[in-house]
Design a protein around this motif. Structure first.
Motif, PDB file in Angstrom:
ATOM      1  N   TYR A  67       0.829  -1.205   0.000  1.00 40.88           N
ATOM      2  CA  TYR A  67       0.000   0.000   0.000  1.00 40.88           C
ATOM      3  C   TYR A  67       0.864   1.255   0.000  1.00 40.88           C
ATOM      4  O   TYR A  67       0.641   2.192  -0.788  1.00 40.88           O
ATOM      5  CB  TYR A  67      -0.935  -0.025   1.214  1.00 40.88           C
ATOM      6  CG  TYR A  67      -1.629   1.286   1.482  1.00 40.88           C
ATOM      7  CD1 TYR A  67      -2.599   1.776   0.618  1.00 40.88           C
ATOM      8  CD2 TYR A  67      -1.316   2.048   2.609  1.00 40.88           C
ATOM      9  CE1 TYR A  67      -3.241   2.983   0.872  1.00 40.88           C
ATOM     10  CE2 TYR A  67      -1.952   3.245   2.875  1.00 40.88           C
ATOM     11  CZ  TYR A  67      -2.909   3.707   1.998  1.00 40.88           C
ATOM     12  OH  TYR A  67      -3.525   4.902   2.243  1.00 40.88           O
ATOM     13  N   ASP A  88      -4.851   3.334  -3.591  1.00 42.69           N
ATOM     14  CA  ASP A  88      -5.785   2.462  -2.899  1.00 42.69           C
ATOM     15  C   ASP A  88      -5.442   1.009  -3.222  1.00 42.69           C
ATOM     16  O   ASP A  88      -5.011   0.690  -4.346  1.00 42.69           O
ATOM     17  CB  ASP A  88      -7.217   2.762  -3.323  1.00 42.69           C
ATOM     18  CG  ASP A  88      -7.641   4.172  -2.949  1.00 42.69           C
ATOM     19  OD1 ASP A  88      -7.138   4.691  -1.941  1.00 42.69           O
ATOM     20  OD2 ASP A  88      -8.464   4.752  -3.669  1.00 42.69           O
ATOM     21  N   ILE A 108      -6.601  -3.213  -2.688  1.00 42.55           N
ATOM     22  CA  ILE A 108      -7.464  -4.301  -2.250  1.00 42.55           C
ATOM     23  C   ILE A 108      -6.634  -5.579  -2.239  1.00 42.55           C
ATOM     24  O   ILE A 108      -5.452  -5.559  -2.579  1.00 42.55           O
ATOM     25  CB  ILE A 108      -8.696  -4.446  -3.164  1.00 42.55           C
ATOM     26  CG1 ILE A 108      -8.275  -4.878  -4.576  1.00 42.55           C
ATOM     27  CG2 ILE A 108      -9.491  -3.151  -3.193  1.00 42.55           C
ATOM     28  CD1 ILE A 108      -9.453  -5.171  -5.497  1.00 42.55           C
ATOM     29  N   SER A 109      -7.231  -6.684  -1.839  1.00 43.21           N
ATOM     30  CA  SER A 109      -6.525  -7.959  -1.864  1.00 43.21           C
ATOM     31  C   SER A 109      -7.176  -8.874  -2.903  1.00 43.21           C
ATOM     32  O   SER A 109      -8.344  -8.694  -3.274  1.00 43.21           O
ATOM     33  CB  SER A 109      -6.564  -8.629  -0.484  1.00 43.21           C
ATOM     34  OG  SER A 109      -7.892  -8.964  -0.145  1.00 43.21           O
ATOM     35  N   VAL A 129     -11.821 -11.683  -4.288  1.00 46.12           N
ATOM     36  CA  VAL A 129     -11.400 -10.534  -3.482  1.00 46.12           C
ATOM     37  C   VAL A 129     -11.914 -10.667  -2.049  1.00 46.12           C
ATOM     38  O   VAL A 129     -13.101 -10.438  -1.778  1.00 46.12           O
ATOM     39  CB  VAL A 129     -11.890  -9.216  -4.110  1.00 46.12           C
ATOM     40  CG1 VAL A 129     -11.500  -8.029  -3.239  1.00 46.12           C
ATOM     41  CG2 VAL A 129     -11.315  -9.059  -5.512  1.00 46.12           C
ATOM     42  N   PRO A 189     -12.335  -9.365   1.867  1.00 41.98           N
ATOM     43  CA  PRO A 189     -12.661  -7.998   2.305  1.00 41.98           C
ATOM     44  C   PRO A 189     -11.548  -7.331   3.104  1.00 41.98           C
ATOM     45  O   PRO A 189     -11.651  -7.123   4.307  1.00 41.98           O
ATOM     46  CB  PRO A 189     -13.914  -8.210   3.155  1.00 41.98           C
ATOM     47  CG  PRO A 189     -13.750  -9.591   3.701  1.00 41.98           C
ATOM     48  CD  PRO A 189     -13.050 -10.389   2.646  1.00 41.98           C
ATOM     49  N   TYR A 235      -9.355  -3.735   2.527  1.00 40.46           N
ATOM     50  CA  TYR A 235      -9.299  -2.547   1.675  1.00 40.46           C
ATOM     51  C   TYR A 235      -8.512  -1.437   2.365  1.00 40.46           C
ATOM     52  O   TYR A 235      -8.872  -1.026   3.465  1.00 40.46           O
ATOM     53  CB  TYR A 235     -10.713  -2.028   1.378  1.00 40.46           C
ATOM     54  CG  TYR A 235     -11.693  -3.089   0.939  1.00 40.46           C
ATOM     55  CD1 TYR A 235     -11.800  -3.470  -0.398  1.00 40.46           C
ATOM     56  CD2 TYR A 235     -12.531  -3.708   1.873  1.00 40.46           C
ATOM     57  CE1 TYR A 235     -12.712  -4.440  -0.799  1.00 40.46           C
ATOM     58  CE2 TYR A 235     -13.436  -4.688   1.490  1.00 40.46           C
ATOM     59  CZ  TYR A 235     -13.525  -5.046   0.150  1.00 40.46           C
ATOM     60  OH  TYR A 235     -14.423  -6.013  -0.236  1.00 40.46           O
ATOM     61  N   TYR A 241      -7.618   2.491   1.936  1.00 39.21           N
ATOM     62  CA  TYR A 241      -8.039   3.688   1.211  1.00 39.21           C
ATOM     63  C   TYR A 241      -7.261   4.918   1.689  1.00 39.21           C
ATOM     64  O   TYR A 241      -7.125   5.151   2.896  1.00 39.21           O
ATOM     65  CB  TYR A 241      -9.539   3.941   1.403  1.00 39.21           C
ATOM     66  CG  TYR A 241     -10.409   2.863   0.792  1.00 39.21           C
ATOM     67  CD1 TYR A 241     -10.178   2.404  -0.509  1.00 39.21           C
ATOM     68  CD2 TYR A 241     -11.466   2.307   1.503  1.00 39.21           C
ATOM     69  CE1 TYR A 241     -10.968   1.419  -1.076  1.00 39.21           C
ATOM     70  CE2 TYR A 241     -12.273   1.327   0.946  1.00 39.21           C
ATOM     71  CZ  TYR A 241     -12.012   0.885  -0.341  1.00 39.21           C
ATOM     72  OH  TYR A 241     -12.806  -0.090  -0.896  1.00 39.21           O
ATOM     73  N   GLY A 285     -17.449  -4.773  -1.596  1.00 38.43           N
ATOM     74  CA  GLY A 285     -16.876  -4.907  -2.929  1.00 38.43           C
ATOM     75  C   GLY A 285     -17.590  -4.105  -3.996  1.00 38.43           C
ATOM     76  O   GLY A 285     -17.006  -3.793  -5.039  1.00 38.43           O
ATOM     77  N   ILE A 306     -15.793  -1.019  -5.410  1.00 40.98           N
ATOM     78  CA  ILE A 306     -14.569  -1.106  -6.214  1.00 40.98           C
ATOM     79  C   ILE A 306     -14.793  -0.779  -7.691  1.00 40.98           C
ATOM     80  O   ILE A 306     -14.035   0.025  -8.255  1.00 40.98           O
ATOM     81  CB  ILE A 306     -13.895  -2.477  -6.050  1.00 40.98           C
ATOM     82  CG1 ILE A 306     -13.651  -2.777  -4.561  1.00 40.98           C
ATOM     83  CG2 ILE A 306     -12.578  -2.530  -6.827  1.00 40.98           C
ATOM     84  CD1 ILE A 306     -12.854  -1.718  -3.838  1.00 40.98           C
ATOM     85  N   VAL A 308      -6.470   1.786  -8.600  1.00 38.77           N
ATOM     86  CA  VAL A 308      -6.557   0.827  -7.499  1.00 38.77           C
ATOM     87  C   VAL A 308      -5.702  -0.380  -7.856  1.00 38.77           C
ATOM     88  O   VAL A 308      -5.745  -0.861  -8.995  1.00 38.77           O
ATOM     89  CB  VAL A 308      -8.017   0.379  -7.248  1.00 38.77           C
ATOM     90  CG1 VAL A 308      -8.078  -0.633  -6.105  1.00 38.77           C
ATOM     91  CG2 VAL A 308      -8.905   1.583  -6.956  1.00 38.77           C
ATOM     92  N   ALA A 350      -4.028  -4.364  -6.459  1.00 38.61           N
ATOM     93  CA  ALA A 350      -4.386  -5.530  -5.652  1.00 38.61           C
ATOM     94  C   ALA A 350      -3.134  -6.225  -5.136  1.00 38.61           C
ATOM     95  O   ALA A 350      -2.164  -6.416  -5.880  1.00 38.61           O
ATOM     96  CB  ALA A 350      -5.221  -6.513  -6.461  1.00 38.61           C
TER      97      ALA A 350
END
Length: 244
Positions: free
Chosen positions: A128, A134, A136-137, A177, A179, A181, A183, A205, A208, A217, A219
């Motif tokens: 990150y 931003d 996500i995974s 994905v 949860p 996140y 930001y 989600g 996104i 964004v 991942a």
């Protein structure tokens, strides 16, 4: 950075286990699911406050848990005032509720309180800050039937998010994905904008595919074990794997 832990669902698929106990406070060995999630959050040096947002029905139980919690991170429980599935705010609605209630303006790490996992979150934290975007995974999932129950993400060669779809009948990749996140400060006001435009407030989600039209964004991909505890079967599986 602050953290929002989403715990306002009613977990009706887990009845009778969750009729009187919130899913996050079910036991895995000597610890609750929430305790095990907090163990991972305690490792994140940059994390300041942890906000657990729940519903009115279970708020007192979470408050009792927070009073007994012995970790170093300050934990605050917030009651969103809802009482059942019909008047719930939805996960994104709950995110905005916490932001408004606590006047949050810093970076946010948002995650569910009912996913259990072995791996450290520090690799995701490092990515990150390295990307400055931003994050996500994304978790590799081989089975199409499993992907059809998840949010599925499309990535380029540098792990930039190109597309995202919740519970697709025809998944466009093998990356589901979970949860988690991260930001940036500049993204936090976009959550309110998303809701004001009348978009779906439910699963986190859903934010996104809208967000990637506003900003880049990325991942963080991983293949370690993660269990979304949504059914009695998945809970019993987690009990077998997460003993003391």
């Amino acid at each position: 950075m602050d953290c929002i832990l989403l715990a306002a669902g009613y977990a009706t698929r887990l009845y009778p286990l969750t009729e009187h106990t919130p899913k996050a406070l079910l036991k895995l060995g000597s610890k609750t699911i929430l305790d095990r999630v907090m163990d991972k959050l305690e490792e994140i040096e940059q994390l300041n406050n942890v906000y657990v947002v729940t519903n009115h029905r279970f708020a007192a139980l979470f408050t009792d848990w927070a009073k007994a919690y012995g970790g170093k991170k300050p934990v605050k429980v917030l009651d969103d005032g809802t009482t059942n599935n019909d008047n719930r705010l939805g996960a994104i609605g709950d995110m905005q509720y916490v932001i408004d209630r606590e006047h949050l303006e810093d970076e946010l790490f948002i995650l569910a309180s009912d996913n259990i996992f072995h791996f450290s979150l520090l690799g995701m934290v490092d990515m990150y800050y390295e990307k400055g975007c931003d994050l996500i995974s994304a978790h590799y999932v081989a089975e199409k039937t499993t992907l059809q129950k998840l949010g599925v993400v499309e990535l380029d060669a540098h792990n930039k998010v190109l597309g995202f779809e919740e519970k697709p009948q025809e998944p466009k990749s093998h990356y589901g994905v979970p949860p988690f996140y991260f930001y940036r400060k500049s993204t936090v006001p976009l959550i309110k904008k998303y809701l004001e435009e009348g978009n779906n407030p439910d699963a986190p989600g859903h934010f996104i595919p809208w967000l990637i039209t506003q900003t880049d964004v990325y991942a963080y991909t991983f293949d370690e074990l993660i269990i979304d505890i949504g059914t009695p079967e998945s809970y019993y599986e987690a009990q077998e794997l997460f003993q003391d």
